[in-house]
Scaffold this motif. Structure first.
Motif, PDB file in Angstrom:
ATOM      1  N   GLU A 121       2.524  19.132  18.836  1.00 50.44           N
ATOM      2  CA  GLU A 121       3.012  18.538  17.589  1.00 50.44           C
ATOM      3  C   GLU A 121       4.349  19.169  17.189  1.00 50.44           C
ATOM      4  N   ILE A 122       5.020  18.528  16.232  1.00 49.58           N
ATOM      5  CA  ILE A 122       6.298  19.019  15.718  1.00 49.58           C
ATOM      6  C   ILE A 122       6.291  18.932  14.187  1.00 49.58           C
ATOM      7  N   LEU A 123       6.717  19.992  13.538  1.00 46.47           N
ATOM      8  CA  LEU A 123       6.861  20.022  12.089  1.00 46.47           C
ATOM      9  C   LEU A 123       8.292  19.673  11.716  1.00 46.47           C
ATOM     10  N   VAL A 124       8.459  18.767  10.757  1.00 44.49           N
ATOM     11  CA  VAL A 124       9.808  18.370  10.346  1.00 44.49           C
ATOM     12  C   VAL A 124       9.957  18.412   8.828  1.00 44.49           C
ATOM     13  N   LYS A 125      11.188  18.598   8.414  1.00 44.82           N
ATOM     14  CA  LYS A 125      11.566  18.491   7.005  1.00 44.82           C
ATOM     15  C   LYS A 125      12.164  17.108   6.794  1.00 44.82           C
ATOM     16  N   VAL A 126      11.555  16.318   5.936  1.00 41.05           N
ATOM     17  CA  VAL A 126      12.065  14.977   5.641  1.00 41.05           C
ATOM     18  C   VAL A 126      13.175  15.101   4.597  1.00 41.05           C
ATOM     19  N   ILE A 127      14.272  14.406   4.814  1.00 41.71           N
ATOM     20  CA  ILE A 127      15.377  14.388   3.849  1.00 41.71           C
ATOM     21  C   ILE A 127      15.441  13.049   3.121  1.00 41.71           C
ATOM     22  N   THR A 128      15.347  11.958   3.870  1.00 44.69           N
ATOM     23  CA  THR A 128      15.443  10.629   3.254  1.00 44.69           C
ATOM     24  C   THR A 128      14.342   9.706   3.757  1.00 44.69           C
ATOM     25  N   ASP A 129      13.964   8.781   2.877  1.00 43.28           N
ATOM     26  CA  ASP A 129      13.063   7.685   3.257  1.00 43.28           C
ATOM     27  C   ASP A 129      13.458   6.476   2.419  1.00 43.28           C
ATOM     28  N   SER A 130      13.582   5.335   3.047  1.00 43.42           N
ATOM     29  CA  SER A 130      13.861   4.118   2.271  1.00 43.42           C
ATOM     30  C   SER A 130      12.568   3.317   2.127  1.00 43.42           C
ATOM     31  N   ILE A 131      12.378   2.761   0.950  1.00 42.29           N
ATOM     32  CA  ILE A 131      11.132   2.059   0.650  1.00 42.29           C
ATOM     33  C   ILE A 131      11.181   0.645   1.224  1.00 42.29           C
ATOM     34  N   CYS A 132      10.150   0.296   1.962  1.00 46.52           N
ATOM     35  CA  CYS A 132      10.072  -1.004   2.617  1.00 46.52           C
ATOM     36  C   CYS A 132       9.048  -1.893   1.911  1.00 46.52           C
ATOM     37  N   MET A 133       9.300  -3.195   1.917  1.00 48.91           N
ATOM     38  CA  MET A 133       8.339  -4.135   1.346  1.00 48.91           C
ATOM     39  C   MET A 133       6.992  -4.045   2.063  1.00 48.91           C
TER      40      MET A 133
END
Length: 421
Positions: free
Chosen positions: A28-40
């Protein structure tokens, strides 16, 4: 370690919570999320809950993290993948996994894997399928928006044409041909215009319709006729709202030949029927918009199917190659996915924004997961700047970029916004 994430517990039950992530496994890999765009699509999952085909039945006890259009930085790599990935690498996610026939997907199906989080764990199947994609560009939002852009790109690759007397399909649009985008001034339509003008294989004529003057004017400001012409495309915008016979009017623009490629960006019956009417010989109609009505239908001219070889396709999402194309074009600044974005917010705004998404005007809602910020329309920054120096500077940056979100705006936000989640 702890993460904060928006989790789905049932239909219309989204909660922002802090909880512990388990230690990652060797694969597995641990990541830091910076952005997410909201999808319909997230709205559909959130309102349906466990009745959604990708959402597990036990989310009331094992909630899932929502959000699938995300990007960030790799934090920790399990032993299995250390020769391929390293901490500090930027990444994007291709969420359409289709792992061994499973419909499981980030943002719908996983307890510890989703985009609306500060930190998340990427399971081994993502790397095995090649769906953890390296990103070399400057801005994280470009990587997040590579997912919706891949849907746009996939549609253009899915169109096809034929040659009389040969039983084979020529994939893609007609190069130098005539193309129409109906209802094309929404977020996905704007992404499509950008891609069409700046890709290698492009039409000679591009006609874009809408019924809203404000959307058309914004599109015209972003994509000028002069810029399109420099790239070999004659670009025409048409407001069809006051036109008595839109299909007749649109056909006249082609000189009566009709269009080689027609894309429909809204699930509206008359719109599809107009699209059918403006197809030329061997014309391909791509129904891009996804309806929620399982019985949605429209009338098509089957005389033309038989004698004029017209045909129809539909696409839902893009594949990994489409996403790589988007990332590459963004990194080279050939396309600017920011044309889709109209709102900026923090992780605290996700639950309410997602559940009310159909009622919020504009295009993409871009979330920065480590900040606490109400969802704010970019066009409102200037007004907020009258009492808040931070938004005044952000508004000035926006104005330097044709009213669009930008790498400069993102950098300023991440370096200067002090209210963290």
């Amino acid at each position: 370690m702890k993460t904060k994430a928006v989790r789905l517990y049932g239909a219309n039950d989204l909660r922002l919570e802090e909880f512990d992530l388990p230690e990652i496994k060797d694969d597995e890999i641990l990541v830091k999320v910076i952005t997410d765009s909201i999808c319909m699509s997230t709205y559909k999952a959130a309102t349906l809950g466990e009745n959604h085909k990708r959402v597990p039945n036990d989310i009331s006890e094992n909630p899932i993290i929502v959000g699938h259009e995300f990007a960030g930085v790799i934090e920790k790599v399990g032993a299995k993948w250390q020769n391929q990935f390293k901490p500090g690498d930027k990444f994007a996610i291709q969420p359409a996994l289709n792992y061994k026939g499973s419909m499981a997907s980030p943002g719908y199906s996983y307890k510890y894997f989703g985009g609306n989080a500060t930190y998340t764990i990427i399971p081994q199947e993502v790397m095995e399928l090649g769906c953890l994609l390296p990103y070399e560009g400057e801005a994280y939002y470009d990587a997040s928006l590579s997912e919706p852009m891949s849907c746009v790109i996939g549609a253009f690759h899915a169109n096809y044409h034929t040659t009389a007397g040969k039983y084979e399909h020529s994939m893609g649009i007609v190069e130098g041909g005539k193309m129409a985008l109906l209802a094309g001034c929404g977020p996905m339509g704007l992404g499509a215009i950008d891609y069409i003008i700046h890709r290698d294989k492009k039409p000679g004529l591009l006609v874009v319709t809408d019924i809203d003057d404000a959307r058309i004017e914004r599109a015209k400001a972003i994509f000028t006729k002069e810029d399109a012409k420099k790239n070999g495309v004659e670009l025409i915008f048409v407001n069809t709202k006051g036109i008595e016979n839109p299909s007749e009017y649109l056909n006249e623009i082609t000189g009566g030949t009709g269009y080689d490629d027609v894309f429909v960006y809204a699930p509206v019956k008359p719109l599809i029927e107009d699209a059918d009417k403006i197809l030329g010989r061997d014309g391909c109609l791509n129904f891009f918009a996804g309806p929620t009505d399982t019985n949605f239908s429209a009338n098509l001219n089957f005389y033309n199917v038989h004698y004029a070889a017209t045909h129809i396709v539909g696409t839902s999402g893009g594949n990994t190659d489409d996403m790589k194309e988007s990332l590459d074009m963004s990194a080279k600044k050939l396309v600017n996915p920011a044309v889709m974005v109209t709102h900026i917010g923090g992780l605290n705004s996700v639950a309410e924004s997602t559940l009310n998404l159909p009622n919020i005007p504009g295009g993409k809602k871009l979330i920065y997961t480590h900040i606490d910020m109400e969802l704010t329309a970019i066009e409102d920054f200037e007004e907020k700047g009258k009492s808040d120096p931070f938004f005044k500077e952000l508004a000035d940056i926006i104005n330097r970029h044709k009213g669009l979100w930008s790498a400069e705006a993102e950098k300023y936000l991440l370096e200067n916004y002090t209210k963290l989640i």
